[in-house]
Write a protein that holds these residues in place. Structure first.
Motif, mmCIF file in Angstrom:
data_model
loop_
_atom_site.group_PDB
_atom_site.id
_atom_site.type_symbol
_atom_site.label_atom_id
_atom_site.label_comp_id
_atom_site.label_asym_id
_atom_site.label_seq_id
_atom_site.Cartn_x
_atom_site.Cartn_y
_atom_site.Cartn_z
ATOM 1 N N PRO A 100 7.391 2.961 -8.853
ATOM 2 C CA PRO A 100 5.920 3.030 -8.963
ATOM 3 C C PRO A 100 5.425 2.773 -10.390
ATOM 4 O O PRO A 100 6.069 3.184 -11.357
ATOM 5 C CB PRO A 100 5.603 4.475 -8.553
ATOM 6 C CG PRO A 100 6.748 4.885 -7.699
ATOM 7 C CD PRO A 100 7.949 4.191 -8.274
ATOM 8 N N SER B 157 2.478 -0.967 -3.039
ATOM 9 C CA SER B 157 3.408 0.090 -3.405
ATOM 10 C C SER B 157 4.169 0.555 -2.179
ATOM 11 O O SER B 157 3.610 0.689 -1.100
ATOM 12 C CB SER B 157 2.657 1.267 -4.011
ATOM 13 O OG SER B 157 3.544 2.337 -4.227
ATOM 14 N N CYS C 266 -2.798 1.076 -5.048
ATOM 15 C CA CYS C 266 -2.119 -0.216 -5.018
ATOM 16 C C CYS C 266 -1.641 -0.535 -3.615
ATOM 17 O O CYS C 266 -1.005 0.292 -2.970
ATOM 18 C CB CYS C 266 -0.940 -0.178 -5.972
ATOM 19 S SG CYS C 266 -0.216 -1.783 -6.253
ATOM 20 N N VAL D 214 8.376 4.375 1.844
ATOM 21 C CA VAL D 214 8.016 3.849 3.161
ATOM 22 C C VAL D 214 8.458 2.393 3.323
ATOM 23 O O VAL D 214 8.214 1.776 4.350
ATOM 24 C CB VAL D 214 6.501 4.014 3.455
ATOM 25 C CG1 VAL D 214 6.173 5.478 3.624
ATOM 26 C CG2 VAL D 214 5.639 3.380 2.370
ATOM 27 N N LEU E 159 5.607 3.407 -2.275
ATOM 28 C CA LEU E 159 5.562 4.860 -2.410
ATOM 29 C C LEU E 159 4.437 5.429 -1.567
ATOM 30 O O LEU E 159 3.281 5.022 -1.711
ATOM 31 C CB LEU E 159 5.328 5.250 -3.870
ATOM 32 C CG LEU E 159 5.103 6.761 -4.106
ATOM 33 C CD1 LEU E 159 6.406 7.531 -3.918
ATOM 34 C CD2 LEU E 159 4.511 7.009 -5.485
ATOM 35 N N LEU E 160 4.774 6.351 -0.707
ATOM 36 C CA LEU E 160 3.730 7.191 -0.124
ATOM 37 C C LEU E 160 3.647 8.411 -1.019
ATOM 38 O O LEU E 160 4.658 9.021 -1.359
ATOM 39 C CB LEU E 160 4.094 7.605 1.292
ATOM 40 C CG LEU E 160 3.103 8.589 1.938
ATOM 41 C CD1 LEU E 160 3.055 8.358 3.441
ATOM 42 C CD2 LEU E 160 3.433 10.045 1.662
ATOM 43 N N PHE E 161 2.424 8.779 -1.365
ATOM 44 C CA PHE E 161 2.242 9.920 -2.258
ATOM 45 C C PHE E 161 1.109 10.789 -1.757
ATOM 46 O O PHE E 161 0.021 10.300 -1.488
ATOM 47 C CB PHE E 161 1.934 9.427 -3.681
ATOM 48 C CG PHE E 161 1.616 10.547 -4.627
ATOM 49 C CD1 PHE E 161 2.547 11.534 -4.876
ATOM 50 C CD2 PHE E 161 0.381 10.626 -5.253
ATOM 51 C CE1 PHE E 161 2.258 12.588 -5.725
ATOM 52 C CE2 PHE E 161 0.077 11.678 -6.114
ATOM 53 C CZ PHE E 161 1.024 12.663 -6.353
ATOM 54 N N ARG E 162 1.370 12.067 -1.641
ATOM 55 C CA ARG E 162 0.321 13.015 -1.268
ATOM 56 C C ARG E 162 0.393 14.260 -2.154
ATOM 57 O O ARG E 162 1.475 14.809 -2.361
ATOM 58 C CB ARG E 162 0.455 13.451 0.200
ATOM 59 C CG ARG E 162 0.144 12.348 1.182
ATOM 60 C CD ARG E 162 -1.315 11.921 1.149
ATOM 61 N NE ARG E 162 -1.518 10.640 1.794
ATOM 62 C CZ ARG E 162 -1.799 10.506 3.077
ATOM 63 N NH1 ARG E 162 -1.924 11.559 3.840
ATOM 64 N NH2 ARG E 162 -1.964 9.306 3.583
ATOM 65 N N LYS F 126 12.229 6.088 6.032
ATOM 66 C CA LYS F 126 11.131 6.741 5.306
ATOM 67 C C LYS F 126 11.561 8.089 4.693
ATOM 68 O O LYS F 126 10.954 9.147 4.967
ATOM 69 C CB LYS F 126 9.917 6.917 6.215
ATOM 70 C CG LYS F 126 9.370 5.577 6.734
ATOM 71 C CD LYS F 126 8.107 5.760 7.534
ATOM 72 C CE LYS F 126 7.468 4.443 7.906
ATOM 73 N NZ LYS F 126 8.336 3.576 8.733
ATOM 74 N N GLY G 177 -1.012 6.100 1.997
ATOM 75 C CA GLY G 177 -1.560 6.203 0.657
ATOM 76 C C GLY G 177 -0.733 7.221 -0.065
ATOM 77 O O GLY G 177 0.068 7.886 0.549
ATOM 78 N N THR G 178 -0.950 7.469 -1.296
ATOM 79 C CA THR G 178 -1.695 6.704 -2.231
ATOM 80 C C THR G 178 -0.796 6.366 -3.401
ATOM 81 O O THR G 178 -0.694 7.114 -4.336
ATOM 82 C CB THR G 178 -2.895 7.522 -2.767
ATOM 83 O OG1 THR G 178 -2.389 8.765 -3.301
ATOM 84 C CG2 THR G 178 -3.893 7.847 -1.713
ATOM 85 N N GLY G 179 -0.133 5.254 -3.279
ATOM 86 C CA GLY G 179 0.631 4.762 -4.416
ATOM 87 C C GLY G 179 -0.327 4.443 -5.551
ATOM 88 O O GLY G 179 -1.533 4.412 -5.363
ATOM 89 N N VAL G 180 0.196 4.210 -6.691
ATOM 90 C CA VAL G 180 -0.649 3.934 -7.852
ATOM 91 C C VAL G 180 -0.361 2.527 -8.349
ATOM 92 O O VAL G 180 0.667 1.957 -8.063
ATOM 93 C CB VAL G 180 -0.423 4.966 -8.969
ATOM 94 C CG1 VAL G 180 -0.955 6.307 -8.539
ATOM 95 C CG2 VAL G 180 1.039 5.061 -9.331
ATOM 96 N N CYS G 181 -1.274 1.972 -9.073
ATOM 97 C CA CYS G 181 -1.179 0.561 -9.422
ATOM 98 C C CYS G 181 -1.540 0.355 -10.883
ATOM 99 O O CYS G 181 -2.557 0.851 -11.358
ATOM 100 C CB CYS G 181 -2.136 -0.231 -8.539
ATOM 101 S SG CYS G 181 -1.922 -1.995 -8.693
ATOM 102 N N SER H 278 -7.595 -1.995 -3.965
ATOM 103 C CA SER H 278 -6.858 -2.216 -2.726
ATOM 104 C C SER H 278 -5.723 -1.202 -2.645
ATOM 105 O O SER H 278 -4.978 -1.075 -3.607
ATOM 106 C CB SER H 278 -6.293 -3.633 -2.700
ATOM 107 O OG SER H 278 -5.489 -3.815 -1.564
ATOM 108 N N PRO H 279 -5.576 -0.487 -1.533
ATOM 109 C CA PRO H 279 -6.413 -0.536 -0.343
ATOM 110 C C PRO H 279 -7.818 -0.009 -0.622
ATOM 111 O O PRO H 279 -8.074 0.568 -1.670
ATOM 112 C CB PRO H 279 -5.675 0.377 0.638
ATOM 113 C CG PRO H 279 -4.847 1.280 -0.207
ATOM 114 C CD PRO H 279 -4.486 0.492 -1.428
#
Lengths: 297, 297
Positions: free
Chosen positions: B186, B54, B51, B76, B56-59, B81, A47-51, A187-188
């Motif tokens: 993204p 995506s 999403c 990813v 993109l892993l984002f934290r 990665k 996580g957490t890509g954006v959509c 989703s997810p």
């Protein structure tokens, strides 16, 4: 006004997860099982890509003194932009309601994952300031609220909804709120785990009807059986993390990734001090969800 | 090893934004302009849904003492990665590197938006613990780093990249890192604004080459011209917010939504105390991005 739509039925995802080749068979029956650690490079769930096309507005909000996360979710595809707040804190109610106003949302539910022992919920205060909002908590908690929910209920805000999953063990009335898994839902998936699971750890089990045995079963049957990319949002974090996933916690949770007996031993030896807020917070949280607006008092 | 790919050219989005009917014409020329507040219900740009597809892993990670946000981004979709950390803090380096390890990422850049005055960057420590990682900061900052970037540069990690936008005003060397706007990047876009813009406010402009006039121009020409649903992630938040959008800040930023003269008056009358960490943090942050790993010292 968006009508309250609450459907009580079993959650089909649980059965589906049990049938899935990726879900260990034991999970559906709540049997204890050892989760083998995954090699880091094999991890696929992030996580957490954006959509862009999501109709979910989502905001994570932090209350520093009790390290509590409050979550704002709204269906911005609905003309009324109905919204819910999960685990609001009394000290940050004005911040939250101002944000809701700025974003043009209509708060319909102020929900709690459980009766908190470390802070006073913002639910009562929200109801005095925004009489249209309804309080929500689990029936099993024994706390008063406008809506008492049970395992399998769906709580709708616009076309989006949260499923209620009973995850007792930290307290007897703990629930996890989980977004749906149909194509029109985020989703997810996202699960708001309260204190049942916090990032790499979990809530204590030594008061308020807590049970380490029960907590282990709850997490393994209700949370770890969700798709591995499900985003997990806890009620607290003390190290600056904001989110995790099912896959990460199955592999790396310092307590819940162990076998049940090891988990119980860990929980029995935490030697935690008595929560400083418990004697104020618990009595307040048992009733304040039902606090009437001043005009009705 | 993922090669360092750095392309220096003008950002076509700036020109496109200036041509767009939704972007005020004055923005491209950095001219001061008054942003009329939007009625709340008209707001269309929200964040942050999630999403599934995506790459993109984002934290988002938080350091409580200095209220600093550190951001972890990784591609990813790339077998290696490759990852970047924006604004790491020295006190939380072990947490960040452990997370990177657990997620199976390869950290290639530790980047700063500017020379911080309130905390010591984690860049130097990261380089001692992970010699493959390179430090990145703007050339205009005057600080030492492996890579000095300028306005218009693109910093690639896998197939994803961050554009560098010069946003001086809090310090002379402040930059904002912005995700690309092509279909494989993204969506919505994300901007890491450092202290140029913080949620509903901005960084102070009374030291380190700060200028309220310049900050106003930077934000209005480089950030407020981004698509209105662009997610803005600041280096700090003191009230528990985690994210905002261009549309929200244009409407509700308590300082930057005003006209330029009002903004300058606000900034001149903040009467802030001398930052307690500045005499330690600034000298350290000017050089520690260049700190060699122990084996080379």
């Amino acid at each position: 006004m968006v009508p309250f739509r609450l459907y009580r039925h079993l959650i089909p995802q649980l059965a589906a997860a049990a049938r899935s080749p990726s879900a260990p068979k034991a999970a559906a029956s709540c049997a204890p099982r050892r989760i083998p650690p995954l090699p880091a490079l094999a991890m696929a769930a992030y996580g957490t890509g954006v959509c862009a096309d999501s109709k979910l507005l989502f905001r994570q909000l932090f209350e520093k003194e009790s390290s509590t996360y409050t979550y704002l979710l709204a269906d911005v595809g609905d003309p009324e932009k109905p919204a819910v707040l999960i685990d609001p804190v009394d000290r940050t109610v004005d911040r939250d309601l101002n944000l809701i106003k700025e974003l043009g949302l209509k708060l319909i539910y102020a929900m709690n994952t459980h009766v908190h022992a470390d802070h006073v919920t913002g639910t009562g205060l929200i109801k005095t300031k925004l009489p249209g909002a309804k309080s929500v908590i689990s029936k099993a908690s024994g706390a008063k609220a406008d809506q008492s929910v049970e395992h399998g209920d769906k709580i709708y805000f616009g076309k989006l909804f949260l499923e209620v999953r009973a995850t007792p063990g930290h307290t007897a009335g703990c629930v996890t709120y989980v977004t749906g898994d149909s194509p029109d839902q985020p989703s997810p998936r996202m699960a708001f785990t309260g204190d049942a699971l916090i990032i790499r750890a979990c809530g204590r089990t030594d008061f308020q009807g807590g049970s380490s045995d029960q907590l282990y079963q709850s997490v393994h049957s209700q949370i770890f059986t969700l798709p591995k990319d499900t985003l997990l949002y806890p009620a607290h974090d003390y190290k600056g993390f904001t989110v995790t996933t099912v896959e990460e916690e199955v592999a790396y949770n310092a307590r819940l990734s162990k076998d049940k007996e090891t988990f119980k031993t860990i929980m029995e030896n935490l030697n935690l001090s008595y929560p400083k807020m418990i004697d104020v917070a618990v009595p307040a949280n048992m009733v304040c969800g039902f606090q009437d607006p001043p005009s009705k008092v």
